[in-house]
Design a protein around this motif. Structure first.
Motif, PDB file in Angstrom:
ATOM      1  N   GLY A 186       1.363 -10.471  -8.998  1.00  0.00           N
ATOM      2  CA  GLY A 186       2.021  -9.967  -7.792  1.00  0.00           C
ATOM      3  C   GLY A 186       1.455  -8.619  -7.394  1.00  0.00           C
ATOM      4  O   GLY A 186       0.877  -7.885  -8.214  1.00  0.00           O
ATOM      5  N   GLY A 187       1.599  -8.280  -6.118  1.00  0.00           N
ATOM      6  CA  GLY A 187       0.996  -7.048  -5.614  1.00  0.00           C
ATOM      7  C   GLY A 187       1.741  -5.778  -5.959  1.00  0.00           C
ATOM      8  O   GLY A 187       1.137  -4.722  -6.141  1.00  0.00           O
ATOM      9  N   THR A 188       3.078  -5.858  -6.060  1.00  0.00           N
ATOM     10  CA  THR A 188       3.892  -4.659  -6.254  1.00  0.00           C
ATOM     11  C   THR A 188       4.312  -4.504  -7.709  1.00  0.00           C
ATOM     12  O   THR A 188       4.865  -5.432  -8.308  1.00  0.00           O
ATOM     13  CB  THR A 188       5.151  -4.702  -5.380  1.00  0.00           C
ATOM     14  N   TYR A 189       4.053  -3.325  -8.256  1.00  0.00           N
ATOM     15  CA  TYR A 189       4.488  -2.982  -9.607  1.00  0.00           C
ATOM     16  C   TYR A 189       5.730  -2.117  -9.486  1.00  0.00           C
ATOM     17  O   TYR A 189       5.694  -1.040  -8.882  1.00  0.00           O
ATOM     18  CB  TYR A 189       3.387  -2.219 -10.335  1.00  0.00           C
ATOM     19  N   LEU A 190       6.853  -2.599 -10.020  1.00  0.00           N
ATOM     20  CA  LEU A 190       8.080  -1.814  -9.997  1.00  0.00           C
ATOM     21  C   LEU A 190       8.133  -0.948 -11.255  1.00  0.00           C
ATOM     22  O   LEU A 190       8.167  -1.452 -12.377  1.00  0.00           O
ATOM     23  CB  LEU A 190       9.306  -2.729  -9.921  1.00  0.00           C
ATOM     24  N   GLU A 191       8.135   0.352 -11.050  1.00  0.00           N
ATOM     25  CA  GLU A 191       8.074   1.293 -12.165  1.00  0.00           C
ATOM     26  C   GLU A 191       9.351   1.278 -13.008  1.00  0.00           C
ATOM     27  O   GLU A 191      10.456   1.093 -12.491  1.00  0.00           O
ATOM     28  CB  GLU A 191       7.864   2.708 -11.633  1.00  0.00           C
ATOM     29  N   LYS A 192       9.172   1.523 -14.292  1.00  0.00           N
ATOM     30  CA  LYS A 192      10.316   1.674 -15.195  1.00  0.00           C
ATOM     31  C   LYS A 192      10.895   3.082 -15.070  1.00  0.00           C
ATOM     32  O   LYS A 192      12.077   3.309 -15.352  1.00  0.00           O
ATOM     33  CB  LYS A 192       9.891   1.399 -16.630  1.00  0.00           C
ATOM     34  N   TYR A 193      10.065   4.037 -14.658  1.00  0.00           N
ATOM     35  CA  TYR A 193      10.511   5.414 -14.452  1.00  0.00           C
ATOM     36  C   TYR A 193       9.554   6.065 -13.459  1.00  0.00           C
ATOM     37  O   TYR A 193       8.392   5.649 -13.337  1.00  0.00           O
ATOM     38  CB  TYR A 193      10.546   6.197 -15.768  1.00  0.00           C
TER      39      TYR A 193
ATOM     40  N   SER B 250      17.042  -5.223  -2.039  1.00  0.00           N
ATOM     41  CA  SER B 250      17.323  -4.850  -3.422  1.00  0.00           C
ATOM     42  C   SER B 250      16.079  -4.326  -4.122  1.00  0.00           C
ATOM     43  O   SER B 250      16.119  -3.287  -4.805  1.00  0.00           O
ATOM     44  CB  SER B 250      17.878  -6.065  -4.180  1.00  0.00           C
ATOM     45  N   ALA B 251      14.938  -5.021  -3.950  1.00  0.00           N
ATOM     46  CA  ALA B 251      13.705  -4.611  -4.616  1.00  0.00           C
ATOM     47  C   ALA B 251      13.182  -3.290  -4.064  1.00  0.00           C
ATOM     48  O   ALA B 251      12.682  -2.442  -4.828  1.00  0.00           O
ATOM     49  CB  ALA B 251      12.646  -5.704  -4.473  1.00  0.00           C
ATOM     50  N   LEU B 252      13.284  -3.102  -2.751  1.00  0.00           N
ATOM     51  CA  LEU B 252      12.776  -1.868  -2.136  1.00  0.00           C
ATOM     52  C   LEU B 252      13.540  -0.639  -2.617  1.00  0.00           C
ATOM     53  O   LEU B 252      12.994   0.468  -2.651  1.00  0.00           O
ATOM     54  CB  LEU B 252      12.835  -1.975  -0.609  1.00  0.00           C
ATOM     55  N   LYS B 253      14.788  -0.826  -3.006  1.00  0.00           N
ATOM     56  CA  LYS B 253      15.572   0.288  -3.538  1.00  0.00           C
ATOM     57  C   LYS B 253      15.036   0.774  -4.875  1.00  0.00           C
ATOM     58  O   LYS B 253      15.370   1.865  -5.325  1.00  0.00           O
ATOM     59  CB  LYS B 253      17.038  -0.130  -3.684  1.00  0.00           C
ATOM     60  N   GLN B 254      14.192  -0.042  -5.509  1.00  0.00           N
ATOM     61  CA  GLN B 254      13.599   0.332  -6.797  1.00  0.00           C
ATOM     62  C   GLN B 254      12.252   1.027  -6.624  1.00  0.00           C
ATOM     63  O   GLN B 254      11.531   1.228  -7.606  1.00  0.00           O
ATOM     64  CB  GLN B 254      13.432  -0.918  -7.662  1.00  0.00           C
ATOM     65  N   THR B 255      11.906   1.376  -5.394  1.00  0.00           N
ATOM     66  CA  THR B 255      10.638   2.042  -5.096  1.00  0.00           C
ATOM     67  C   THR B 255      10.890   3.441  -4.548  1.00  0.00           C
ATOM     68  O   THR B 255      12.019   3.766  -4.158  1.00  0.00           O
ATOM     69  CB  THR B 255       9.830   1.238  -4.057  1.00  0.00           C
ATOM     70  N   PRO B 256       9.862   4.301  -4.489  1.00  0.00           N
ATOM     71  CA  PRO B 256      10.043   5.657  -3.959  1.00  0.00           C
ATOM     72  C   PRO B 256      10.083   5.726  -2.430  1.00  0.00           C
ATOM     73  O   PRO B 256      10.197   6.824  -1.878  1.00  0.00           O
ATOM     74  CB  PRO B 256       8.810   6.408  -4.483  1.00  0.00           C
ATOM     75  N   LEU B 257       9.975   4.590  -1.735  1.00  0.00           N
ATOM     76  CA  LEU B 257       9.915   4.613  -0.270  1.00  0.00           C
ATOM     77  C   LEU B 257      11.260   4.931   0.360  1.00  0.00           C
ATOM     78  O   LEU B 257      12.320   4.515  -0.124  1.00  0.00           O
ATOM     79  CB  LEU B 257       9.465   3.250   0.266  1.00  0.00           C
ATOM     80  N   ASP B 258      11.204   5.607   1.490  1.00  0.00           N
ATOM     81  CA  ASP B 258      12.351   5.730   2.389  1.00  0.00           C
ATOM     82  C   ASP B 258      12.330   4.496   3.277  1.00  0.00           C
ATOM     83  O   ASP B 258      11.438   4.332   4.102  1.00  0.00           O
ATOM     84  CB  ASP B 258      12.217   7.006   3.229  1.00  0.00           C
ATOM     85  N   VAL B 259      13.310   3.608   3.100  1.00  0.00           N
ATOM     86  CA  VAL B 259      13.339   2.352   3.859  1.00  0.00           C
ATOM     87  C   VAL B 259      14.540   2.310   4.801  1.00  0.00           C
ATOM     88  O   VAL B 259      15.030   1.246   5.152  1.00  0.00           O
ATOM     89  CB  VAL B 259      13.324   1.119   2.930  1.00  0.00           C
ATOM     90  N   SER B 260      14.976   3.465   5.238  1.00  0.00           N
ATOM     91  CA  SER B 260      16.122   3.526   6.151  1.00  0.00           C
ATOM     92  C   SER B 260      15.809   2.891   7.501  1.00  0.00           C
ATOM     93  O   SER B 260      16.725   2.520   8.241  1.00  0.00           O
ATOM     94  CB  SER B 260      16.574   4.984   6.344  1.00  0.00           C
ATOM     95  N   GLN B 261      14.510   2.754   7.823  1.00  0.00           N
ATOM     96  CA  GLN B 261      14.113   2.126   9.084  1.00  0.00           C
ATOM     97  C   GLN B 261      13.702   0.664   8.894  1.00  0.00           C
ATOM     98  O   GLN B 261      13.127   0.060   9.793  1.00  0.00           O
ATOM     99  CB  GLN B 261      12.960   2.912   9.720  1.00  0.00           C
ATOM    100  N   TYR B 262      13.977   0.105   7.719  1.00  0.00           N
ATOM    101  CA  TYR B 262      13.774  -1.324   7.492  1.00  0.00           C
ATOM    102  C   TYR B 262      15.104  -2.022   7.720  1.00  0.00           C
ATOM    103  O   TYR B 262      16.102  -1.704   7.078  1.00  0.00           O
ATOM    104  CB  TYR B 262      13.267  -1.586   6.069  1.00  0.00           C
TER     105      TYR B 262
ATOM    106  N   ALA C 109       0.831  -1.212   0.000  1.00  0.00           N
ATOM    107  CA  ALA C 109       0.000   0.000   0.000  1.00  0.00           C
ATOM    108  C   ALA C 109       0.863   1.260   0.000  1.00  0.00           C
ATOM    109  O   ALA C 109       0.594   2.214  -0.743  1.00  0.00           O
ATOM    110  CB  ALA C 109      -0.935  -0.003   1.210  1.00  0.00           C
ATOM    111  N   MET C 110       1.905   1.265   0.817  1.00  0.00           N
ATOM    112  CA  MET C 110       2.787   2.434   0.901  1.00  0.00           C
ATOM    113  C   MET C 110       3.521   2.678  -0.414  1.00  0.00           C
ATOM    114  O   MET C 110       3.651   3.817  -0.871  1.00  0.00           O
ATOM    115  CB  MET C 110       3.780   2.238   2.037  1.00  0.00           C
ATOM    116  N   ILE C 111       4.023   1.602  -1.025  1.00  0.00           N
ATOM    117  CA  ILE C 111       4.721   1.750  -2.306  1.00  0.00           C
ATOM    118  C   ILE C 111       3.781   2.335  -3.352  1.00  0.00           C
ATOM    119  O   ILE C 111       4.133   3.273  -4.081  1.00  0.00           O
ATOM    120  CB  ILE C 111       5.279   0.395  -2.783  1.00  0.00           C
ATOM    121  N   HIS C 112       2.568   1.788  -3.408  1.00  0.00           N
ATOM    122  CA  HIS C 112       1.622   2.251  -4.421  1.00  0.00           C
ATOM    123  C   HIS C 112       1.263   3.722  -4.214  1.00  0.00           C
ATOM    124  O   HIS C 112       1.239   4.512  -5.177  1.00  0.00           O
ATOM    125  CB  HIS C 112       0.362   1.395  -4.398  1.00  0.00           C
ATOM    126  N   ALA C 113       0.994   4.109  -2.980  1.00  0.00           N
ATOM    127  CA  ALA C 113       0.658   5.512  -2.702  1.00  0.00           C
ATOM    128  C   ALA C 113       1.820   6.427  -3.079  1.00  0.00           C
ATOM    129  O   ALA C 113       1.625   7.492  -3.684  1.00  0.00           O
ATOM    130  CB  ALA C 113       0.298   5.686  -1.229  1.00  0.00           C
TER     131      ALA C 113
END
Length: 397
Positions: free
Chosen positions: A367-374, A117-129, A85-89
């Motif tokens: 799958g639930g998460t769509y990794l954007e090309k841009y 690795s996959a989370l780095k391809q999203t707009p999320l700040d995952v420094s607390q993961y 949900a967070m990635i999509h938003a």
């Protein structure tokens, strides 16, 4: 206005998606639940790996091979009601005047490395993961797109793993300093889930907008089969929730009621600010009490996207994994977009319009998460469906 910060905590895991699994096959049918909480499979529900193995009296991998014909997963993806949900938003908003941060943990294993690795391809700040435990949470997703007259459904076999050890102590001051806090799928992060009442109350005292989106709570279903599921320490949790997003089955189990109107009335009586209940291919239903955040909506229903349904009927199908999670992310994005534009009170139906097209569009891929090309791709893909849906229901202006 100033940048809006959204911080979420809850379920983040690896989804192993097996698509085109027939729920009517003999081997699948032999794994179906006989009674509530017995560890058997139920379409649309989640079961823990250990309980399922006890039910079939076999190792999971043996049964999985029998069900899937020993094929490899069709997709390995980021899963979980909070993270998806967070990635999509974040993708819809494209980090424009907003910041999305996720709090959670995985294990120090190959699944954990995959997620990082996959989370780095999203707009999320995952420094607390953080990778803290030995086993990363994961779910086997069995998907039958032809189930329920072609509407599709999934079953989930979950391993909680490192999430057992993730506690409220991991939520720092920055989390509670956010404009919006999201507690997503916390039934799969037990220590967070069991302390939700206190965490929600703390968030409200800090001035946060609170959002809760749920997941099937097999732990409490097993412990109290047939009884109302707890949400935190007590039902006081509900009065600290500004927006609750749940599906019909979870709404019934959380409220102890047997119809959507009765479940909505329970949440209203508990003091929840706004509630949205999805119901698969049927109309969603909801209300907003008209508190300081949302406009007043006594009761409303909204249909699924006709444009999406038309394409699905023509054969454009991925699977239904992540429909509810992307719906929740769309509603969150709709909330933030209105706050950014200065609209007040927030129109819950307009936020739900983003949710409907988001959940629907997720049926087009596996799958639930769509990794954007841009950056901005996801919103560009959704935009025509959103505009058609606005015309369909005449909402949003």
């Amino acid at each position: 206005m100033e940048k809006i910060t959204v911080s979420g905590v809850g379920c983040c895991l690896v989804d192993r998606v097996y698509n085109n699994v027939s729920f009517s096959s003999g081997i699948f049918s032999s794994c179906l639940s006989k009674e509530r909480g017995d560890g058997g499979l139920v379409p649309g529900h989640l079961v823990f790996k250990e309980e399922f193995e006890g039910f079939v009296k076999k190792d999971l991998q043996v049964t999985l091979g029998e069900i899937t014909g020993n094929k490899l997963p069709d997709k390995l993806s980021i899963g979980g009601p909070c993270i998806v949900a967070m990635i999509h938003a974040a993708q819809i908003l494209d980090n424009k005047n907003c910041d999305f941060r996720f709090y959670g943990c995985g294990g120090k294993d190959t699944d954990g490395e995959f997620l990082v690795s996959a989370l780095k391809q999203t707009p999320l700040d995952v420094s607390q993961y953080e990778l803290t435990g030995s086993v990363t949470p994961s779910t086997i997703v069995l998907s039958d797109p032809e189930y329920d007259q072609g509407n599709g459904e999934r079953v989930f076999i979950n391993s909680i793993g490192a999430a057992w050890d993730y506690s409220p102590d991991s939520l720092n001051n920055d989390f509670f300093s956010s404009d919006i806090v999201v507690f997503g799928g916390t039934a799969l992060v037990p220590q967070i889930h069991d302390h939700l009442t206190g965490l929600l109350a703390k968030a409200k005292t800090k001035g946060c907008i609170t959002v809760v989106n749920t997941v099937y709570d097999f732990r409490n279903e097993k412990a109290n089969s047939g009884k109302k599921w707890p949400l935190g320490e007590s039902d006081e949790s509900y009065r600290h929730i500004d927006l609750l997003i749940t599906d019909s089955e979870e709404a019934f189990r959380l409220s102890g009621k047997k119809s959507i109107p009765d479940a909505l009335q329970f949440f209203r009586d508990q003091g929840t600010g706004a509630v949205v209940v999805t119901n698969g291919p049927n109309n969603l239903a909801g209300f907003s009490a008209g508190n300081a955040l949302f406009d007043k909506q006594e009761y409303f229903e909204m249909p699924v996207s006709a444009a999406v349904s038309e394409e699905l009927q023509k054969g454009r199908k991925g699977d239904t994994t992540g429909c509810g999670d992307n719906f929740a992310g769309g509603v969150m994005a709709g909330l933030v977009l209105q706050l950014q534009s200065g609209q007040f009170p927030v129109d819950l139906r307009e936020a739900c319009a983003w949710g409907v097209v988001s959940g629907g569009y997720s049926c087009f891929y596996v799958g639930g998460t769509y990794l954007e090309k841009y950056p901005g791709e996801k919103r560009k893909l959704l935009a025509p469906y959103y505009e058609k849906y606005k015309m369909q229901i005449r909402v949003g202006g």
